[in-house]
Design a protein around this motif. Sequence first.
Motif, mmCIF file in Angstrom:
data_model
loop_
_atom_site.group_PDB
_atom_site.id
_atom_site.type_symbol
_atom_site.label_atom_id
_atom_site.label_comp_id
_atom_site.label_asym_id
_atom_site.label_seq_id
_atom_site.Cartn_x
_atom_site.Cartn_y
_atom_site.Cartn_z
ATOM 1 N N GLN A 60 0.859 -1.185 0.000
ATOM 2 C CA GLN A 60 0.000 0.000 0.000
ATOM 3 C C GLN A 60 0.900 1.240 0.000
ATOM 4 O O GLN A 60 1.627 1.477 0.956
ATOM 5 N N HIS A 61 0.844 2.014 -1.090
ATOM 6 C CA HIS A 61 1.738 3.172 -1.222
ATOM 7 C C HIS A 61 1.227 4.374 -0.439
ATOM 8 O O HIS A 61 0.174 4.331 0.191
ATOM 9 N N GLY A 62 1.968 5.467 -0.513
ATOM 10 C CA GLY A 62 1.649 6.661 0.250
ATOM 11 C C GLY A 62 0.866 7.700 -0.532
ATOM 12 O O GLY A 62 0.423 7.471 -1.664
ATOM 13 N N LEU A 63 0.709 8.868 0.069
ATOM 14 C CA LEU A 63 -0.052 9.972 -0.514
ATOM 15 C C LEU A 63 0.744 10.612 -1.643
ATOM 16 O O LEU A 63 1.960 10.782 -1.544
ATOM 17 N N ALA A 64 0.038 10.988 -2.712
ATOM 18 C CA ALA A 64 0.631 11.705 -3.844
ATOM 19 C C ALA A 64 1.798 10.936 -4.466
ATOM 20 O O ALA A 64 2.824 11.510 -4.818
ATOM 21 N N GLU A 65 1.613 9.638 -4.589
ATOM 22 C CA GLU A 65 2.557 8.795 -5.329
ATOM 23 C C GLU A 65 1.759 7.642 -5.922
ATOM 24 O O GLU A 65 0.538 7.720 -6.043
ATOM 25 N N HIS A 66 2.442 6.548 -6.328
ATOM 26 C CA HIS A 66 1.740 5.462 -6.991
ATOM 27 C C HIS A 66 2.554 4.176 -6.894
ATOM 28 O O HIS A 66 3.738 4.181 -6.546
ATOM 29 N N ALA A 67 1.912 3.067 -7.216
ATOM 30 C CA ALA A 67 2.493 1.749 -6.962
ATOM 31 C C ALA A 67 3.663 1.407 -7.874
ATOM 32 O O ALA A 67 4.530 0.611 -7.485
ATOM 33 N N ALA A 68 3.720 1.981 -9.066
ATOM 34 C CA ALA A 68 4.820 1.648 -9.972
ATOM 35 C C ALA A 68 6.174 2.034 -9.387
ATOM 36 O O ALA A 68 7.212 1.475 -9.788
ATOM 37 N N ARG A 69 6.192 2.948 -8.427
ATOM 38 C CA ARG A 69 7.447 3.344 -7.786
ATOM 39 C C ARG A 69 8.029 2.221 -6.922
ATOM 40 O O ARG A 69 9.153 2.341 -6.427
ATOM 41 N N TYR A 70 7.289 1.139 -6.750
ATOM 42 C CA TYR A 70 7.731 0.029 -5.906
ATOM 43 C C TYR A 70 8.255 -1.143 -6.733
ATOM 44 O O TYR A 70 8.477 -2.230 -6.198
ATOM 45 N N ARG A 71 8.518 -0.903 -8.033
ATOM 46 C CA ARG A 71 9.026 -1.994 -8.876
ATOM 47 C C ARG A 71 10.357 -2.528 -8.369
ATOM 48 O O ARG A 71 10.597 -3.735 -8.369
ATOM 49 N N PRO A 129 0.280 -17.468 2.713
ATOM 50 C CA PRO A 129 0.234 -16.403 3.725
ATOM 51 C C PRO A 129 0.361 -15.042 3.066
ATOM 52 O O PRO A 129 0.969 -14.906 1.998
ATOM 53 N N VAL A 130 -0.200 -14.037 3.706
ATOM 54 C CA VAL A 130 -0.201 -12.680 3.157
ATOM 55 C C VAL A 130 0.365 -11.715 4.192
ATOM 56 O O VAL A 130 -0.076 -11.691 5.345
ATOM 57 N N VAL A 131 1.343 -10.925 3.753
ATOM 58 C CA VAL A 131 1.944 -9.884 4.581
ATOM 59 C C VAL A 131 1.543 -8.529 4.014
ATOM 60 O O VAL A 131 1.673 -8.287 2.808
ATOM 61 N N LEU A 132 1.058 -7.643 4.861
ATOM 62 C CA LEU A 132 0.737 -6.283 4.447
ATOM 63 C C LEU A 132 1.957 -5.393 4.626
ATOM 64 O O LEU A 132 2.564 -5.359 5.700
ATOM 65 N N PHE A 133 2.317 -4.662 3.562
ATOM 66 C CA PHE A 133 3.364 -3.651 3.633
ATOM 67 C C PHE A 133 2.717 -2.315 3.325
ATOM 68 O O PHE A 133 2.189 -2.111 2.228
ATOM 69 N N GLY A 134 2.743 -1.396 4.276
ATOM 70 C CA GLY A 134 2.149 -0.080 4.075
ATOM 71 C C GLY A 134 3.166 1.019 4.291
ATOM 72 O O GLY A 134 3.858 1.040 5.313
ATOM 73 N N HIS A 135 3.250 1.932 3.326
ATOM 74 C CA HIS A 135 4.156 3.069 3.463
ATOM 75 C C HIS A 135 3.359 4.358 3.644
ATOM 76 O O HIS A 135 2.425 4.649 2.899
ATOM 77 N N SER A 136 3.726 5.150 4.662
ATOM 78 C CA SER A 136 3.163 6.475 4.883
ATOM 79 C C SER A 136 1.638 6.405 4.932
ATOM 80 O O SER A 136 1.081 5.720 5.783
ATOM 81 N N MET A 137 0.916 7.073 4.025
ATOM 82 C CA MET A 137 -0.539 7.011 4.075
ATOM 83 C C MET A 137 -1.026 5.567 3.947
ATOM 84 O O MET A 137 -2.040 5.187 4.551
ATOM 85 N N GLY A 138 -0.293 4.758 3.188
ATOM 86 C CA GLY A 138 -0.616 3.342 3.114
ATOM 87 C C GLY A 138 -0.435 2.635 4.440
ATOM 88 O O GLY A 138 -1.147 1.675 4.751
ATOM 89 N N SER A 139 0.500 3.115 5.242
ATOM 90 C CA SER A 139 0.683 2.533 6.578
ATOM 91 C C SER A 139 -0.456 2.938 7.510
ATOM 92 O O SER A 139 -0.838 2.174 8.400
#
Length: 285
Positions: A34-45, A104-114
């Motif tokens: 889960q990415h943060g505010l004012a960004e997007h998931a492609a930055r996590y490639r 199993p599933v692990v949630l990874f959240g950054h910033s607003m995603g956290s």
Amino acid sequence: MDESTIEFTSRDGIAVHTYRWAPEESPRAVVQVQHGLAEHAARYRRFAEALTDAGYLVYAPDARGSGRTAQGAYGSWGADGWPGWVNDVALLRERISEEHPDLPVVLFGHSMGSFATQHYLLDHSADVDAVVLSGSTEVEWLVPVLDADEPADLSAFNEPFEHRTGFEWLSRDEAEVDAYVADPACGWEAPPLPGIGSLAAAADPDRVAAVRDDLPMLIVSGDADPLAQGGATVELLAQRYRDAGLGDVEVRLYPGGRHELLNETNRDEVTDDILAFLDRVTAGE
């Protein structure tokens, strides 16, 4: 790494664009990013490359109002606003269960995603096997900042740093900051997010007590991240979960690290630490 995309529909009708990055062999577990505010998931490639190399399958949505989900209308939060964002986490988790019921599933959240992850856990901790929070903080002090009538002004976060672009608070790596500034899907002015005040529940000890006590959690932060306030708010966040009964809460504070640890100068160290955690918590699954 094999890249594909899926879509799922939010309860208020938004088609949520989601990346799916798969390892070459059968996956050992899933990481839901889960990415943060004012960004997007492609930055996590790049992060996904490391995860898939280690055998993890990765799902990463462009959250509502963000990335390809926004279709150019960045900050369009939809009718459900913040509660919808949190529910989107649950909907993707359900989709993962349909496609990979035995992993199993692990949630990874950054910033607003956290923050969405913290909120999600209040009612859904039984649905995930572990959690990683990055660029996070305890939210009691932050909710009044986010729950304002004006667009979110993040420029104050840059006050302790040089002002080359205004986004130096994100990373010490100038190339990463420049890439963020050059990306039209990043750094946009976020309009008020309806319903964000409900995030305050994630700071309510009575609500946090509902999080299952055997949930492993890793919290990673740079001690120069403005949200961490020198590490104090990160430690407070960890203690809130420990006080609620969680017995496996690990904090890693990186000296000099700023907000985006996965884009920091020591990102390889951070990634290795996250992988070590993932390997440990999924080893018996």
